[in-house]
Design a protein around this motif. Structure first.
Motif, mmCIF file in Angstrom:
data_model
loop_
_atom_site.group_PDB
_atom_site.id
_atom_site.type_symbol
_atom_site.label_atom_id
_atom_site.label_comp_id
_atom_site.label_asym_id
_atom_site.label_seq_id
_atom_site.Cartn_x
_atom_site.Cartn_y
_atom_site.Cartn_z
ATOM 1 N N GLU A 513 45.539 31.204 -14.652
ATOM 2 C CA GLU A 513 45.417 32.672 -14.719
ATOM 3 C C GLU A 513 45.510 33.319 -13.336
ATOM 4 O O GLU A 513 45.371 34.541 -13.206
ATOM 5 C CB GLU A 513 44.098 33.057 -15.396
ATOM 6 N N GLY A 514 45.721 32.471 -12.307
ATOM 7 C CA GLY A 514 45.954 33.016 -10.969
ATOM 8 C C GLY A 514 44.739 33.111 -10.081
ATOM 9 O O GLY A 514 44.809 33.684 -8.987
ATOM 10 N N HIS A 515 43.604 32.547 -10.500
ATOM 11 C CA HIS A 515 42.394 32.584 -9.681
ATOM 12 C C HIS A 515 42.288 31.313 -8.836
ATOM 13 O O HIS A 515 42.875 30.286 -9.163
ATOM 14 C CB HIS A 515 41.145 32.716 -10.562
ATOM 15 N N GLU A 516 41.512 31.405 -7.769
ATOM 16 C CA GLU A 516 41.285 30.247 -6.910
ATOM 17 C C GLU A 516 40.171 29.370 -7.467
ATOM 18 O O GLU A 516 39.236 29.873 -8.116
ATOM 19 C CB GLU A 516 40.922 30.690 -5.483
ATOM 20 N N LEU A 517 40.266 28.075 -7.203
ATOM 21 C CA LEU A 517 39.199 27.152 -7.610
ATOM 22 C C LEU A 517 38.053 27.222 -6.601
ATOM 23 O O LEU A 517 38.291 27.412 -5.406
ATOM 24 C CB LEU A 517 39.731 25.723 -7.679
ATOM 25 N N PRO A 518 36.813 27.055 -7.060
ATOM 26 C CA PRO A 518 35.693 27.066 -6.116
ATOM 27 C C PRO A 518 35.666 25.778 -5.291
ATOM 28 O O PRO A 518 36.149 24.733 -5.724
ATOM 29 C CB PRO A 518 34.464 27.163 -7.029
ATOM 30 N N ALA A 519 35.088 25.851 -4.093
ATOM 31 C CA ALA A 519 34.955 24.653 -3.257
ATOM 32 C C ALA A 519 33.946 23.689 -3.868
ATOM 33 O O ALA A 519 34.132 22.467 -3.844
ATOM 34 C CB ALA A 519 34.521 25.046 -1.846
ATOM 35 N N ASP A 520 32.886 24.236 -4.429
ATOM 36 C CA ASP A 520 31.858 23.448 -5.130
ATOM 37 C C ASP A 520 31.644 24.058 -6.502
ATOM 38 O O ASP A 520 31.836 25.263 -6.693
ATOM 39 C CB ASP A 520 30.534 23.458 -4.344
ATOM 40 N N LEU A 521 31.222 23.231 -7.452
ATOM 41 C CA LEU A 521 31.028 23.717 -8.817
ATOM 42 C C LEU A 521 29.849 24.686 -8.869
ATOM 43 O O LEU A 521 28.725 24.322 -8.499
ATOM 44 C CB LEU A 521 30.784 22.534 -9.763
#
Length: 534
Positions: A513-521
């Motif tokens: 959907e075009g969002h960035e993944l988080p560095a940590d959950l």
């Protein structure tokens, strides 16, 4: 008997020791660069000598634009407070240069008083005369934003017949003076008025050599539809490309920088993201201020060296007795050839030379017989500064940067988007479901479970190889899928159970959907059965 000679020699060989970057720059300039500038009359041609206040002042932001593009409103939006001398309207209202700075009480300091204050970095503006000083003032007020930065508001640049009326001072030269000393230059454009007048074009050309400081804001973008906005953005880039002669594309921020409701809210998310990017850029200024001052001193030193070569070359060509005036005309006309000769002899980049046309104009009024011959010792001192002292200062710059917080500018509009539900991206992408009681992945888990049980789970878990067969169907790169696997494998056993598999698919959806993944959950994405282990 002559022991002082050896002590002095030792002192010269010892490296300079500095406690702060500002102190180091001040000392290097006064001891090593200023003598070269004075010897070759640098200040008559280029820029006045620097003063202590130039090294100690807070980062400054210069706002430039045609009238009614929202410059004063932009400052009002940033500091969320009216400032003394502020006037806003559709006509050319701001007719003065206003330095908006921090002060214990609200008040206005007129230009003539401002240029004799040694604590302010404006003393050299005295050279522009009363016509300018009557149109210059400092608005000071207690405001948290102004604790970290100062903002310079400028008169609206005129178009049509209005620009034919002289201001009584060299407007472009004043802006060039500020451009050398500020940390950021923001050019504002109105989405409804994209024409770049002759005066504005001249101003942008005067900002040459400071392209690294320039940012462009396309303001009032909420007043036009998306399709029109695309056309306006394209037209702006085309116009700027003709004036700013660099192969790189200048950064343009699109938005509506005031506190009123958006007229056409279709592009709200775009405007929020652009405003956040611009705020981050401004917030980084105090952290990078020392590096900017160091960079500007290096640029100044390079120009001073070239200037010394030009002046000494002209001196060398002048006759001792007869024909001085005719030789002067010949040298001025052939200045381009002298540039090329210096470039070849000293291996200097063409980009380090001052404007040929401007230099020719300035040389017309100079007495060449007063020029000095080449003095290698002065140039060697500057070379030593660039090669050794600057490198030592860079170490202190990094130390000072590491001690400063990432976001130094606080208060005003900067606080509105920092935390809470109105922070940029809150509740979107990986942040979806942050305030929900139920696990946000749970609503799609039945769909993911159907896929999970087709992948031959053993003891309720699937292997990495089986998970990979399904995950690669997303067509995301292996680097991204590897990060998703790492986030989803909460218990770090190299296998995925049904909840972890559902989480992996949820993160794939977030990325698609075009969002960035988080560095940590984030805590709200941890599967319910795993939360007792956290």
């Amino acid at each position: 008997m002559f022991s002082w000679v050896s002590k002095d020699a030792r002192r010269k060989k010892e490296p300079e020791l500095f406690q702060t970057v500002a102190e180091g720059l001040r000392q290097l300039y006064a001891q090593k660069l200023l003598p070269l500038e004075e010897h070759y009359r640098f200040h008559e041609f280029h820029s006045p000598a620097l003063e202590d206040a130039d090294f100690d002042n807070k980062p400054m932001v210069l706002l430039v634009g045609q009238y009614s593009t929202g410059k004063t409103t932009f400052i009002r939006h940033l500091i969320e407070q009216d400032f003394p001398g502020m006037r806003i309207g559709p006509e050319p209202t701001t007719d003065s240069f206003i330095a908006v700075m921090h002060g214990p009480t609200e008040g206005v300091v007129p230009g003539n008083a401002l240029v004799v204050d040694p604590r302010r970095p404006f003393r050299k503006l005295n050279a522009f005369g009363n016509a300018f000083l009557n149109r210059f003032m400092c608005a000071q007020l207690p405001n948290p934003v102004l604790d970290s930065i100062s903002i310079i508001d400028t008169p609206g640049i005129l178009s049509g017949e209005k620009q034919r009326i002289s201001r009584g001072y060299d407007f472009a030269a004043v802006l060039e003076w500020f451009a050398e000393r500020v940390d950021r230059i923001i050019l504002l454009f109105d989405a409804h008025k994209l024409d770049i007048s002759d005066e504005f074009s001249e101003v942008i050309k005067a900002l040459k050599n400071h392209e690294d400081k320039i940012r462009v804001v396309l303001n009032k973008a909420d007043q036009i539809e998306t399709q029109q906005l695309m056309r306006v953005y394209g037209a702006l880039m085309w116009s700027l490309g003709k004036i700013i002669n660099t192969p790189e594309v200048v950064r343009v921020y699109i938005g509506s920088f005031w506190s009123h409701p958006l007229l056409i809210p279709d592009n709200r998310k775009l405007f929020e993201a652009e405003e956040q990017d611009l705020f981050k850029d401004i917030q980084s200024l105090p952290r990078n201020a020392a590096l900017r001052k160091l960079n500007d001193l290096i640029k100044r030193a390079r120009l001073a060296k070239v200037h010394a070569y030009i002046i000494s070359s002209l001196k060398k060509e002048m006759p001792n007795v007869f024909g001085k005036e005719s030789k002067k005309k010949e040298l001025v006309n052939n200045l381009g050839e002298i540039y090329q000769k210096i470039e070849r002899e000293h291996q200097i980049s063409p980009g380090d030379f001052p404007s040929l046309r401007k230099m020719q104009e300035l040389l017309q009024t100079q007495d060449f017989s007063k020029f000095q011959a080449l003095k290698p010792k002065l140039l060697d001192t500057v070379d030593d500064m660039l090669a050794n002292d600057i490198a030592r200062l860079m170490v202190i710059v990094r130390q000072e940067e590491s001690l400063m917080p990432a976001q130094v500018v606080k208060g005003g509009a900067f606080d509105g988007t920092m935390n809470g539900p109105f922070g940029h991206g809150y509740g979107e992408g990986a942040g979806e479901g942050i305030d929900d009681v139920e696990w946000v992945v749970g609503k799609d888990k039945p769909t993911y479970d159907e896929i999970f049980y087709t992948l031959s789970p053993v003891n309720g878990k699937i292997t990495g190889a089986n998970a990979k067969k399904e995950m690669v169907k997303s067509k995301l790169p292996n680097t991204v899928l590897g990060k998703i696997w790492k986030l989803a494998d909460v218990d770090r056993d190299g296998l995925l159970d049904d909840e972890e598999f559902a989480l992996a698919n949820h993160l794939i959806k977030v990325k698609l959907e075009g969002h960035e993944l988080p560095a940590d959950l984030p805590p709200h994405l941890i599967p319910p059965s795993k939360r007792r282990h956290e």
